[in-house]
Write an enzyme that holds these catalytic residues in place. Structure first.
Site, PDB file in Angstrom:
ATOM      1  N   SER A 123       0.813  -1.224   0.000  1.00 55.01           N
ATOM      2  CA  SER A 123       0.000   0.000   0.000  1.00 55.01           C
ATOM      3  C   SER A 123       0.844   1.271   0.000  1.00 55.01           C
ATOM      4  CB  SER A 123      -0.880  -0.006   1.258  1.00 55.01           C
ATOM      5  OG  SER A 123      -1.432   1.270   1.474  1.00 55.01           O
ATOM      6  N   GLU A 125       0.131   3.645   1.684  1.00 50.12           N
ATOM      7  CA  GLU A 125       0.145   4.062   3.097  1.00 50.12           C
ATOM      8  C   GLU A 125       1.534   3.825   3.708  1.00 50.12           C
ATOM      9  OE1 GLU A 125      -2.435   5.560   4.555  1.00 50.12           O
ATOM     10  OE2 GLU A 125      -1.846   5.484   6.651  1.00 50.12           O
ATOM     11  N   TYR A 147      -1.634   0.330  10.672  1.00 49.89           N
ATOM     12  CA  TYR A 147      -1.902  -0.325   9.386  1.00 49.89           C
ATOM     13  C   TYR A 147      -0.693  -0.182   8.451  1.00 49.89           C
ATOM     14  CZ  TYR A 147      -3.695  -0.848   4.616  1.00 49.89           C
ATOM     15  OH  TYR A 147      -3.859  -1.212   3.300  1.00 49.89           O
TER      16      TYR A 147
HETATM   17  P1  NAP Z   1     -11.505  -4.537   1.851  1.00 48.86           P
HETATM   18  O1  NAP Z   1     -12.649  -4.175   0.975  1.00 48.86           O
HETATM   19  O2  NAP Z   1     -11.467  -4.001   3.246  1.00 48.86           O
HETATM   20  O3  NAP Z   1     -11.432  -6.135   1.909  1.00 48.86           O
HETATM   21  C1  NAP Z   1     -10.639  -6.795   2.844  1.00 48.86           C
HETATM   22  C2  NAP Z   1     -10.888  -8.294   2.734  1.00 48.86           C
HETATM   23  O4  NAP Z   1     -10.069  -8.971   3.698  1.00 48.86           O
HETATM   24  C3  NAP Z   1     -12.334  -8.726   3.034  1.00 48.86           C
HETATM   25  O5  NAP Z   1     -12.696  -9.746   2.143  1.00 48.86           O
HETATM   26  C4  NAP Z   1     -12.222  -9.281   4.455  1.00 48.86           C
HETATM   27  O6  NAP Z   1     -13.210 -10.238   4.765  1.00 48.86           O
HETATM   28  C5  NAP Z   1     -10.859  -9.950   4.374  1.00 48.86           C
HETATM   29  N1  NAP Z   1     -10.276 -10.240   5.680  1.00 48.86           N
HETATM   30  C6  NAP Z   1     -10.060  -9.388   6.715  1.00 48.86           C
HETATM   31  N2  NAP Z   1      -9.486 -10.034   7.740  1.00 48.86           N
HETATM   32  C7  NAP Z   1      -9.350 -11.338   7.364  1.00 48.86           C
HETATM   33  C8  NAP Z   1      -8.825 -12.487   7.988  1.00 48.86           C
HETATM   34  N3  NAP Z   1      -8.347 -12.466   9.243  1.00 48.86           N
HETATM   35  N4  NAP Z   1      -8.820 -13.649   7.292  1.00 48.86           N
HETATM   36  C9  NAP Z   1      -9.305 -13.707   6.039  1.00 48.86           C
HETATM   37  N5  NAP Z   1      -9.836 -12.643   5.398  1.00 48.86           N
HETATM   38  C10 NAP Z   1      -9.851 -11.464   6.052  1.00 48.86           C
HETATM   39  O7  NAP Z   1     -10.132  -4.109   1.174  1.00 48.86           O
HETATM   40  P2  NAP Z   1      -9.823  -3.716  -0.364  1.00 48.86           P
HETATM   41  O8  NAP Z   1     -10.031  -2.259  -0.536  1.00 48.86           O
HETATM   42  O9  NAP Z   1     -10.481  -4.679  -1.260  1.00 48.86           O
HETATM   43  O10 NAP Z   1      -8.238  -3.933  -0.391  1.00 48.86           O
HETATM   44  C11 NAP Z   1      -7.667  -5.198  -0.729  1.00 48.86           C
HETATM   45  C12 NAP Z   1      -6.248  -5.248  -0.206  1.00 48.86           C
HETATM   46  O11 NAP Z   1      -5.472  -4.214  -0.789  1.00 48.86           O
HETATM   47  C13 NAP Z   1      -6.104  -5.065   1.309  1.00 48.86           C
HETATM   48  O12 NAP Z   1      -5.019  -5.851   1.739  1.00 48.86           O
HETATM   49  C14 NAP Z   1      -5.761  -3.592   1.457  1.00 48.86           C
HETATM   50  O13 NAP Z   1      -5.065  -3.372   2.667  1.00 48.86           O
HETATM   51  C15 NAP Z   1      -4.893  -3.397   0.234  1.00 48.86           C
HETATM   52  N6  NAP Z   1      -4.872  -2.057  -0.336  1.00 48.86           N
HETATM   53  C16 NAP Z   1      -6.030  -1.409  -0.639  1.00 48.86           C
HETATM   54  C17 NAP Z   1      -6.002  -0.163  -1.234  1.00 48.86           C
HETATM   55  C18 NAP Z   1      -7.269   0.567  -1.603  1.00 48.86           C
HETATM   56  O14 NAP Z   1      -7.183   1.770  -1.854  1.00 48.86           O
HETATM   57  N7  NAP Z   1      -8.406  -0.118  -1.687  1.00 48.86           N
HETATM   58  C19 NAP Z   1      -4.753   0.427  -1.525  1.00 48.86           C
HETATM   59  C20 NAP Z   1      -3.595  -0.278  -1.224  1.00 48.86           C
HETATM   60  C21 NAP Z   1      -3.653  -1.522  -0.647  1.00 48.86           C
HETATM   61  P3  NAP Z   1     -14.645  -9.822   5.382  1.00 48.86           P
HETATM   62  O15 NAP Z   1     -15.516  -9.478   4.205  1.00 48.86           O
HETATM   63  O16 NAP Z   1     -15.051 -11.068   6.086  1.00 48.86           O
HETATM   64  O17 NAP Z   1     -14.408  -8.644   6.287  1.00 48.86           O
HETATM   65  O1  G4F Z   2     -10.545   6.887   2.681  1.00 47.96           O
HETATM   66  P1  G4F Z   2      -9.546   6.777   3.774  1.00 47.96           P
HETATM   67  O2  G4F Z   2     -10.004   6.173   5.040  1.00 47.96           O
HETATM   68  O3  G4F Z   2      -8.314   6.020   3.142  1.00 47.96           O
HETATM   69  P2  G4F Z   2      -6.766   5.886   3.562  1.00 47.96           P
HETATM   70  O4  G4F Z   2      -6.556   6.175   4.986  1.00 47.96           O
HETATM   71  O5  G4F Z   2      -5.988   6.704   2.582  1.00 47.96           O
HETATM   72  O6  G4F Z   2      -6.487   4.346   3.335  1.00 47.96           O
HETATM   73  C1  G4F Z   2      -6.932   3.686   2.149  1.00 47.96           C
HETATM   74  O7  G4F Z   2      -5.929   3.785   1.172  1.00 47.96           O
HETATM   75  C2  G4F Z   2      -4.691   3.109   1.498  1.00 47.96           C
HETATM   76  C3  G4F Z   2      -3.742   3.353   0.322  1.00 47.96           C
HETATM   77  O8  G4F Z   2      -3.025   4.547   0.543  1.00 47.96           O
HETATM   78  C4  G4F Z   2      -4.993   1.636   1.683  1.00 47.96           C
HETATM   79  F1  G4F Z   2      -3.843   0.951   1.915  1.00 47.96           F
HETATM   80  C5  G4F Z   2      -5.957   1.467   2.842  1.00 47.96           C
HETATM   81  O9  G4F Z   2      -6.275   0.081   2.980  1.00 47.96           O
HETATM   82  C6  G4F Z   2      -7.240   2.226   2.520  1.00 47.96           C
HETATM   83  O10 G4F Z   2      -7.867   1.590   1.430  1.00 47.96           O
HETATM   84  O11 G4F Z   2      -8.971   8.223   4.129  1.00 47.96           O
HETATM   85  C7  G4F Z   2      -8.424   9.074   3.144  1.00 47.96           C
HETATM   86  C8  G4F Z   2      -8.160  10.447   3.747  1.00 47.96           C
HETATM   87  C9  G4F Z   2      -7.400  10.404   5.077  1.00 47.96           C
HETATM   88  O12 G4F Z   2      -6.388  11.379   5.041  1.00 47.96           O
HETATM   89  C10 G4F Z   2      -8.431  10.765   6.102  1.00 47.96           C
HETATM   90  O13 G4F Z   2      -7.920  11.445   7.252  1.00 47.96           O
HETATM   91  O14 G4F Z   2      -9.414  11.062   4.032  1.00 47.96           O
HETATM   92  C11 G4F Z   2      -9.323  11.677   5.299  1.00 47.96           C
HETATM   93  N1  G4F Z   2     -10.667  11.817   5.857  1.00 47.96           N
HETATM   94  C12 G4F Z   2     -11.280  13.003   6.138  1.00 47.96           C
HETATM   95  N2  G4F Z   2     -12.486  12.762   6.671  1.00 47.96           N
HETATM   96  C13 G4F Z   2     -11.494  10.817   6.192  1.00 47.96           C
HETATM   97  C14 G4F Z   2     -12.645  11.418   6.713  1.00 47.96           C
HETATM   98  N3  G4F Z   2     -11.371   9.468   6.095  1.00 47.96           N
HETATM   99  C15 G4F Z   2     -12.410   8.709   6.498  1.00 47.96           C
HETATM  100  N4  G4F Z   2     -12.318   7.368   6.376  1.00 47.96           N
HETATM  101  N5  G4F Z   2     -13.542   9.262   7.034  1.00 47.96           N
HETATM  102  C16 G4F Z   2     -13.725  10.599   7.166  1.00 47.96           C
HETATM  103  O15 G4F Z   2     -14.752  11.073   7.645  1.00 47.96           O
END
Ligand code: NAP
Ligand code: G4F
Length: 319
Positions: A123, A125, A147
């Protein structure tokens, strides 16, 4: 027919990746953790085309069992405790799943079949308090949340198993990617859902935290293709996947509410409850390597993404 195992299949990315692999003729197995209620919202439409296998990142033996039974050629580790805010309150749990879970899965692969190709969901992050702008594969990490720290561990253990055991293990350092399937707790979907509810008279305001945070937001459906491309390379490696542009949360509000002819400033209320103990202020990536080596390019613009999400939320709420 190649076979892929996806952990986190019920999540946003898992559902898009499953669709993508099915369209390419893959046999898709999704690892599913036990829960008291069914959580198939994102995979309802493909349930008959995939196989679900019980397993949990916390439990290494369960993953050995899944690998033995289903014999995948490729494993995509998308499962994680993925919400940054939650990681501050549940730091140990986040470490167990998002960090150590990766080692458990890599060990299971080593034991069952070390030739399996492995993808780790790293990520942006991890860059946290960024050391350079834009961020690329060799930018130093400085995570700002439990995280982020857990993802740095997952990233380096993937590199370490590649170097130690000659495994085909790659990490995609993905910047934020969103979609109509994004969880409602993440800021983009929180905003688009709220804008649609306000438009329909179902809600009066939305409470947000830091509007100045800047993210490099792309469409999840585009990003899963890059995951697959990484595992088709002869040599495993790590790649930054991003749009290469950054926008503030404020700008996202403007666009989302604007798409419904609403003035965001009338409805957004700042609530310090959504501030984080440490913030990632600015993310913007450089995807040159992914472009040159994988031939990957995003297809959906930021503006198209916001509109897509707003329209989907409006349609869903209208029934
Ligand atoms: P998500 O919607 O939160 O999905 C997370 C998945 O992980 C869900 O299917 C959840 O199952 C499963 N999970 C959580 N804990 C588990 C455990 N202990 N054992 C087995 N499964 C488990 O996340 P996403 O946005 O699709 O992201 C996919 C991956 O990419 C994650 O690793 C995230 O950290 C990473 N990532 C995401 C972003 C982004 O912007 N979306 C960016 C960079 C990296 P349940 O449905 O049962 O909760
Ligand atoms: O949407 P966010 O919660 O995403 P964040 O923290 O960037 O993390 C996501 O992206 C990562 C990749 O860089 C992934 F690895 C991670 O799993 C996840 O998918 O927050 C985005 C920004 C933050 O700076 C937060 O402080 O939005 C700001 N924010 C402002 N108000 C808020 C809010 N975030 C959330 N969730 N809720 C608010 O009300």
């Amino acid at each position: 027919m190649p076979k892929a195992l996806i952990t986190g299949i019920t999540g946003q990315d898992g559902s898009y990746l499953a669709e993508f692999l099915l369209a390419r003729g893959y046999d898709v197995v999704g690892m599913l953790r036990r829960s008291s209620t069914v959580n198939f919202e994102r995979i309802d439409h493909i349930q008959n085309d995939i196989t679900l296998a019980p397993g949990d990142l916390i439990d290494g033996a369960s993953m050995v069992q899944v690998l033995r039974e289903h014999e995948p050629d490729e494993v995509y580790n998308l499962a994680a405790q993925s919400f940054v805010q939650t990681s501050f309150g549940q730091a140990v749990l986040t470490g167990e799943t998002t960090a150590l879970g990766v080692t458990r899965l890599l060990d299971a692969i080593r034991m069952v079949n070390p030739d399996i190709r492995f993808y780790q969901a790293s990520s942006s992050e991890m860059f946290g308090k960024v050391h350079e702008v834009p961020q690329k594969e060799d930018t130093p990490f400085h995570p700002r949340s439990p995280y982020g720290v857990a993802k740095v561990y997952g990233h380096w253990i993937t590199v370490n198993y590649r170097e130690s055991y000659d495994m085909h293990a790659s990490s995609g350092i993905l910047f934020n990617h969103e979609s109509p399937r994004r969880g409602l707790e993440f800021v983009t979907r929180k905003i688009t859902d709220a804008a649609a509810r306000i438009k329909l008279g179902m809600q009066n305001e939305v409470r947000l935290g830091n509007l100045d945070a800047q993210r490099d937001w792309g469409f999840a459906g585009d990003y899963v293709e890059a995951m697959w491309m990484m595992l088709q390379q002869e040599v495993p490696d790590d790649y930054v996947i991003c749009m290469g542009e950054t926008h503030s949360v404020r700008e996202f509000c403007q666009l989302a509410f604007g798409a419904l002819d609403l003035d965001w400033e009338k409805y957004v209320v700042i609530d310090p409850a959504f501030y984080r103990p440490a913030e990632v202020d600015l993310l913007i990536g450089d995807r040159t390597k992914a472009n040159e080596k994988l031939g990957w390019e995003p297809k959906t613009s930021f503006e198209e993404l916001v509109r897509m999400m707003v329209e989907a939320d409006l349609k869903a709420l209208q029934g």
